[in-house]
Design a protein around this motif. Structure first.
Motif, PDB file in Angstrom:
ATOM      1  N   SER A  92       0.816  -1.224   0.000  1.00 29.07           N
ATOM      2  CA  SER A  92       0.000   0.000   0.000  1.00 29.07           C
ATOM      3  C   SER A  92       0.843   1.263   0.000  1.00 29.07           C
ATOM      4  O   SER A  92       0.433   2.293   0.528  1.00 29.07           O
ATOM      5  CB  SER A  92      -0.990   0.000   1.167  1.00 29.07           C
ATOM      6  OG  SER A  92      -1.996  -0.961   0.938  1.00 29.07           O
ATOM      7  N   LEU A  93       2.025   1.193  -0.550  1.00 33.07           N
ATOM      8  CA  LEU A  93       2.874   2.376  -0.703  1.00 33.07           C
ATOM      9  C   LEU A  93       2.727   2.873  -2.141  1.00 33.07           C
ATOM     10  O   LEU A  93       3.032   2.157  -3.088  1.00 33.07           O
ATOM     11  CB  LEU A  93       4.330   2.040  -0.399  1.00 33.07           C
ATOM     12  CG  LEU A  93       4.595   1.576   1.027  1.00 33.07           C
ATOM     13  CD1 LEU A  93       6.038   1.102   1.163  1.00 33.07           C
ATOM     14  CD2 LEU A  93       4.292   2.676   2.018  1.00 33.07           C
ATOM     15  N   PHE A  94       2.248   4.101  -2.267  1.00 31.26           N
ATOM     16  CA  PHE A  94       1.988   4.671  -3.576  1.00 31.26           C
ATOM     17  C   PHE A  94       2.848   5.913  -3.778  1.00 31.26           C
ATOM     18  O   PHE A  94       3.169   6.607  -2.814  1.00 31.26           O
ATOM     19  CB  PHE A  94       0.502   5.038  -3.705  1.00 31.26           C
ATOM     20  CG  PHE A  94      -0.420   3.859  -3.566  1.00 31.26           C
ATOM     21  CD1 PHE A  94      -0.748   3.094  -4.673  1.00 31.26           C
ATOM     22  CD2 PHE A  94      -0.957   3.521  -2.331  1.00 31.26           C
ATOM     23  CE1 PHE A  94      -1.601   2.007  -4.549  1.00 31.26           C
ATOM     24  CE2 PHE A  94      -1.810   2.433  -2.206  1.00 31.26           C
ATOM     25  CZ  PHE A  94      -2.135   1.670  -3.319  1.00 31.26           C
ATOM     26  N   PRO A  95       3.205   6.229  -5.010  1.00 35.34           N
ATOM     27  CA  PRO A  95       4.009   7.439  -5.266  1.00 35.34           C
ATOM     28  C   PRO A  95       3.357   8.677  -4.651  1.00 35.34           C
ATOM     29  O   PRO A  95       2.146   8.870  -4.732  1.00 35.34           O
ATOM     30  CB  PRO A  95       4.019   7.536  -6.798  1.00 35.34           C
ATOM     31  CG  PRO A  95       3.801   6.131  -7.261  1.00 35.34           C
ATOM     32  CD  PRO A  95       2.879   5.514  -6.233  1.00 35.34           C
ATOM     33  N   GLY A  96       4.190   9.485  -3.985  1.00 35.06           N
ATOM     34  CA  GLY A  96       3.717  10.728  -3.393  1.00 35.06           C
ATOM     35  C   GLY A  96       3.140  10.593  -1.998  1.00 35.06           C
ATOM     36  O   GLY A  96       2.841  11.597  -1.361  1.00 35.06           O
ATOM     37  N   TYR A  97       2.958   9.387  -1.484  1.00 32.86           N
ATOM     38  CA  TYR A  97       2.399   9.215  -0.145  1.00 32.86           C
ATOM     39  C   TYR A  97       3.457   9.533   0.908  1.00 32.86           C
ATOM     40  O   TYR A  97       4.635   9.166   0.740  1.00 32.86           O
ATOM     41  CB  TYR A  97       1.891   7.785   0.055  1.00 32.86           C
ATOM     42  CG  TYR A  97       0.481   7.554  -0.435  1.00 32.86           C
ATOM     43  CD1 TYR A  97       0.009   8.154  -1.598  1.00 32.86           C
ATOM     44  CD2 TYR A  97      -0.372   6.717   0.247  1.00 32.86           C
ATOM     45  CE1 TYR A  97      -1.273   7.929  -2.051  1.00 32.86           C
ATOM     46  CE2 TYR A  97      -1.658   6.492  -0.195  1.00 32.86           C
ATOM     47  CZ  TYR A  97      -2.107   7.099  -1.346  1.00 32.86           C
ATOM     48  OH  TYR A  97      -3.383   6.864  -1.789  1.00 32.86           O
ATOM     49  N   PRO A  98       3.080  10.199   2.002  1.00 35.23           N
ATOM     50  CA  PRO A  98       4.041  10.570   3.052  1.00 35.23           C
ATOM     51  C   PRO A  98       4.783   9.365   3.653  1.00 35.23           C
ATOM     52  O   PRO A  98       5.922   9.503   4.075  1.00 35.23           O
ATOM     53  CB  PRO A  98       3.178  11.245   4.117  1.00 35.23           C
ATOM     54  CG  PRO A  98       1.925  11.637   3.423  1.00 35.23           C
ATOM     55  CD  PRO A  98       1.736  10.683   2.288  1.00 35.23           C
ATOM     56  N   ALA A  99       4.171   8.199   3.664  1.00 35.19           N
ATOM     57  CA  ALA A  99       4.823   7.016   4.253  1.00 35.19           C
ATOM     58  C   ALA A  99       6.141   6.696   3.554  1.00 35.19           C
ATOM     59  O   ALA A  99       7.042   6.117   4.164  1.00 35.19           O
ATOM     60  CB  ALA A  99       3.894   5.814   4.200  1.00 35.19           C
ATOM     61  N   LEU A 100       6.281   7.085   2.313  1.00 39.21           N
ATOM     62  CA  LEU A 100       7.521   6.823   1.584  1.00 39.21           C
ATOM     63  C   LEU A 100       8.697   7.621   2.139  1.00 39.21           C
ATOM     64  O   LEU A 100       9.850   7.243   1.939  1.00 39.21           O
ATOM     65  CB  LEU A 100       7.344   7.142   0.103  1.00 39.21           C
ATOM     66  CG  LEU A 100       6.405   6.235  -0.662  1.00 39.21           C
ATOM     67  CD1 LEU A 100       6.202   6.762  -2.076  1.00 39.21           C
ATOM     68  CD2 LEU A 100       6.931   4.814  -0.697  1.00 39.21           C
ATOM     69  N   GLU A 101       8.412   8.701   2.819  1.00 38.86           N
ATOM     70  CA  GLU A 101       9.459   9.564   3.369  1.00 38.86           C
ATOM     71  C   GLU A 101       9.897   9.138   4.768  1.00 38.86           C
ATOM     72  O   GLU A 101      10.872   9.664   5.305  1.00 38.86           O
ATOM     73  CB  GLU A 101       8.981  11.016   3.407  1.00 38.86           C
ATOM     74  CG  GLU A 101       8.514  11.551   2.070  1.00 38.86           C
ATOM     75  CD  GLU A 101       9.594  11.471   0.994  1.00 38.86           C
ATOM     76  OE1 GLU A 101      10.770  11.757   1.312  1.00 38.86           O
ATOM     77  OE2 GLU A 101       9.254  11.123  -0.157  1.00 38.86           O
TER      78      GLU A 101
END
Length: 106
Positions: A92-101
């Protein structure tokens, strides 16, 4: 299999008995037959809200690892298998989502 530990992630946060629970699927297919119970580390979905469950699982990971911080020279896992959704997402990690940071939380 006594030296293998199983940490199964599941971003859906459904109860252990739910057919969509990744750990329940892994248990029914192979873990309950092949892995000692002490070597199976499920995400706690037993009534905790997702944030509390994440804190509990973080404590479990730190306890298993034996330290409060990861050392780049000593990985937490030897092997990581990830599935990919039909639209290319993973966990459930999508481009632009804060969780990626996120770089601090386990």
């Amino acid at each position: 299999m006594d030296r293998v530990h199983w940490f199964v992630g599941d971003e859906r946060f459904v109860p252990a008995g739910d057919p969509l629970n990744n750990m329940a699927m892994a248990r029914s297919v192979f873990l309950d037959r092949c892995a000692p119970a002490a070597n199976i580390h499920p995400i706690p979905t037993d009534g905790a809200d997702p944030h509390e469950a994440a804190r509990r699982y973080e404590r479990e990971l730190k306890s298993f690892y034996g330290a409060q911080a990861l050392d780049p020279a000593r990985p937490l896992f030897d092997v990581v298998l990830l599935g990919v959704g039909p639209d290319g997402h993973t966990a459930s990690l999508f481009p632009g989502y804060p969780a990626l940071e996120e770089t601090e939380r386990w």
